[in-house]
Structure formats: structure tokens, C-alpha cells
Design an enzyme around this catalytic site. Structure first.
Site, short mmCIF file in Angstrom:
data_model
loop_
_atom_site.label_atom_id
_atom_site.label_comp_id
_atom_site.label_asym_id
_atom_site.label_seq_id
_atom_site.Cartn_x
_atom_site.Cartn_y
_atom_site.Cartn_z
N ARG A 38 24.36 77.00 -4.42
CA ARG A 38 23.82 78.08 -5.24
C ARG A 38 24.92 79.09 -5.54
NH1 ARG A 38 19.10 76.31 -2.49
NH2 ARG A 38 17.37 76.10 -3.95
N GLU A 56 22.70 68.93 -6.70
CA GLU A 56 21.62 69.62 -7.38
C GLU A 56 22.05 71.03 -7.77
OE1 GLU A 56 17.85 67.65 -4.92
OE2 GLU A 56 18.45 69.72 -4.52
N HIS A 79 22.99 71.21 -2.57
CA HIS A 79 22.50 72.12 -3.62
C HIS A 79 23.25 73.44 -3.49
CE1 HIS A 79 18.78 73.64 -6.04
NE2 HIS A 79 19.85 74.38 -6.31
N HIS A 110 24.46 78.76 1.57
CA HIS A 110 24.49 77.62 2.49
C HIS A 110 25.64 76.69 2.08
CE1 HIS A 110 21.86 76.39 -0.79
NE2 HIS A 110 20.85 77.08 -0.31
N GLY A 129 15.55 67.34 3.24
CA GLY A 129 16.48 68.14 4.01
C GLY A 129 15.83 68.96 5.09
N HIS A 136 10.98 67.80 -2.01
CA HIS A 136 10.55 69.14 -1.60
C HIS A 136 9.32 69.04 -0.69
CE1 HIS A 136 11.44 73.45 -2.18
NE2 HIS A 136 10.23 73.58 -1.69
N ASP A 137 9.53 69.39 0.55
CA ASP A 137 8.49 69.41 1.59
C ASP A 137 7.96 68.03 1.96
OD1 ASP A 137 8.78 72.10 1.85
OD2 ASP A 137 6.93 72.65 0.83
N ASN A 164 19.46 65.78 2.35
CA ASN A 164 19.96 67.06 1.88
C ASN A 164 20.52 67.82 3.10
OD1 ASN A 164 20.11 69.87 1.17
ND2 ASN A 164 18.80 69.45 -0.59
N THR A 187 14.31 79.13 -2.36
CA THR A 187 14.39 77.67 -2.44
C THR A 187 13.76 77.26 -3.77
OG1 THR A 187 13.88 75.58 -1.30
CG2 THR A 187 12.17 77.30 -1.29
#
Length: 248
Positions: free
Chosen positions: A56, A81, A54, A61, A224, A201-202, A18, A111
Site C-alpha cells: 500500500r 495486488e 499487497h 506492511h 493471508g 478475503h476472510d 498472502n 484492508t
């Protein structure tokens, strides 16, 4: 309690990088440094099997223009995403990436912080997924590790799920290896239902190997924030290969 590491490593798990954080760094100064297109080229050259973005609505970003600029250079898997608002859907249908991952982000979300309620949103998700499938785009739904939500995802016609792994990562950092159990159960159910399993995620170099070893049929991880942070110390090429080694 000791938790046994199971042998689920036979399935090849792809690493999708990511690159949102690269865009965040670029946007903090304006201009085009670091260059997200060049970074996407580099991570693929270093061995990543996919690129994830991703965008938004506020484009804080990755921008929608980035999504178009990246399309010609992503020769591995291109995963976009986002929340399927009309603008996002139009972009995905035009670009036709390898995969679209549906995430229920609100406009002001810092996030991703929750998966879909696939039962409550069945009608909406089914309609959206049908539109993407008409273009041959593989679909994935971001979900919490809940068995009912996996069954709900199956009913929408999605190809895959992406398990939201923040809870696992947090508990694992505290020494609680049993936090993997609901994820293993969800992956087993997804496999039995014919759903592909992604995760993200994480996830990090600290937890990825344990996670992989306990996830049956894990097809792809999207990483990411941790990967970019780790690369500040260890270098991007080195970190990508460290992830790939741990995913084997």
C-alpha cells in the site's frame, strides 16, 4: 433451508499465501524478524502454489522494497495486488510478476473492503490492463459478487476476476450456507465469458472446503490473515497442507 453441495472439485485450485501479516509483525518491532523473504521461501517449500503481496502507498506492511526482494525467490506464482496508482504500475511493469490483481483501495483503507465498479471505471481499467498485457502480465480485477460487474470486467480485457468473499465468510459463520449462491452464479457467468476465477478475503479453514465445492472453475484462492492466525496454533506447514487437502 438446506443447501446442496455441488461437485465442482474437478478443477485444481491453487493456494496463494498472502504474506502481508508477516510484514506487519516485522514492522511492529523494526529490524527484519520475521523475515518475509524467508517466509515466502518456506510457504513454497511447504506446498503453496503462489505468494501474494499487497503493498500500500503508506507501506505499513509489505514495502515496495519487499516486492523487489521477493522477486528472485518466488518460483511459483507471484501475485501483486494493489490500486494501480503510477508508483504501483511502475513497480509491477518492472518486476513483471505472474499476476497483478487490481484492487480499488483508498490510501486510508485498513484492508480491502469493496470490489471495482467495472462499468463506471471501464475506460480506466481497460487502459491499465492493456499496459500490463503488453508485458505479458496476467491481470485480475477484484470484484463484488454481482453479475453486472462480471460482465463489466469482461469488457475491460482482464484475464481473471477475484471475487471478494467477505460477505460469504460472514454469513457462512452465522450458518447461512445460501450465501454462496451469488458467488456460484458469478463463477458460472465468468466461466461462460472465458474469464478465470480467483477468490479471496476472510476465507479460512472453516469455510474453504464448502466454498471450493460450490465454485465452478475456481483457479486460485489468496489467503493471508486467517492462514497466519491459524498457523500460530497449528504451525505453518501443517496449515498449508490442511488448506491444500480441503481444496482438492
Amino acid at each position: 433451508m438446506y443447501f446442496c453441495v455441488l461437485n465442482y472439485s474437478i478443477v485444481m485450485t491453487k493456494l496463494s499465501v498472502n504474506i502481508n501479516k508477516i510484514a506487519t509483525l516485522r514492522n511492529s518491532r523494526g529490524g527484519n524478524t520475521p523475515n518475509v523473504v524467508q517466509f515466502a521461501k518456506d510457504v513454497q517449500r511447504f506446498g503453496a502454489e503462489g505468494v501474494t503481496i499487497h503493498p500500500r502507498p503508506d507501506e505499513r506492511h509489505i514495502t515496495y522494497q519487499d516486492a523487489y526482494d521477493l522477486k528472485p525467490v518466488v518460483h511459483t506464482e507471484y501475485n501483486i495486488e494493489g490500486n494501480p496508482i503510477p508508483k504501483f504500475m511502475d513497480m509491477v511493469l518492472e518486476l513483471q510478476p505472474t499476476q497483478v490483481t487490481l484492487v480499488p483501495d483508498s490510501i486510508d483503507t485498513l484492508t480491502s473492503n469493496a470490489g471495482w465498479d467495472t462499468i463506471k471505471n471501464k475506460g480506466f481499467l481497460t487502459e491499465v490492463i492493456a499496459e500490463f498485457k503488453k508485458k505479458g502480465i496476467r491481470t485480475s480485477i477484484f470484484v463484488d459478487p454481482d453479475l453486472a460487474q462480471i460482465e463489466g470486467a469482461k469488457a475491460t480485457g482482464t484475464d481473471r476476476i477475484e471475487l471478494y468473499t467477505e460477505a460469504f465468510a460472514h454469513e457462512y459463520s452465522l450458518g447461512n450456507q445460501n450465501a454462496i449462491q451469488p458467488y456460484t452464479a458469478c463463477a458460472e457467468l465468468a466461466n461462460s465469458l472465458g474469464l478465470g476465477v480467483n477468490a479471496g478475503h476472510d476465507l479460512s479453514l472453516d469455510n474453504i472446503q464448502f466454498f471450493k465445492q460450490n465454485m465452478p472453475g475456481l483457479l486460485e484462492v489468496s489467503i493471508g490473515h486467517a492462514l497466519v492466525s491459524e498457523s500460530l496454533y497449528l504451525g505453518v506447514e501443517n496449515v498449508i497442507n490442511m488448506y491444500k487437502n480441503k481444496l482438492q
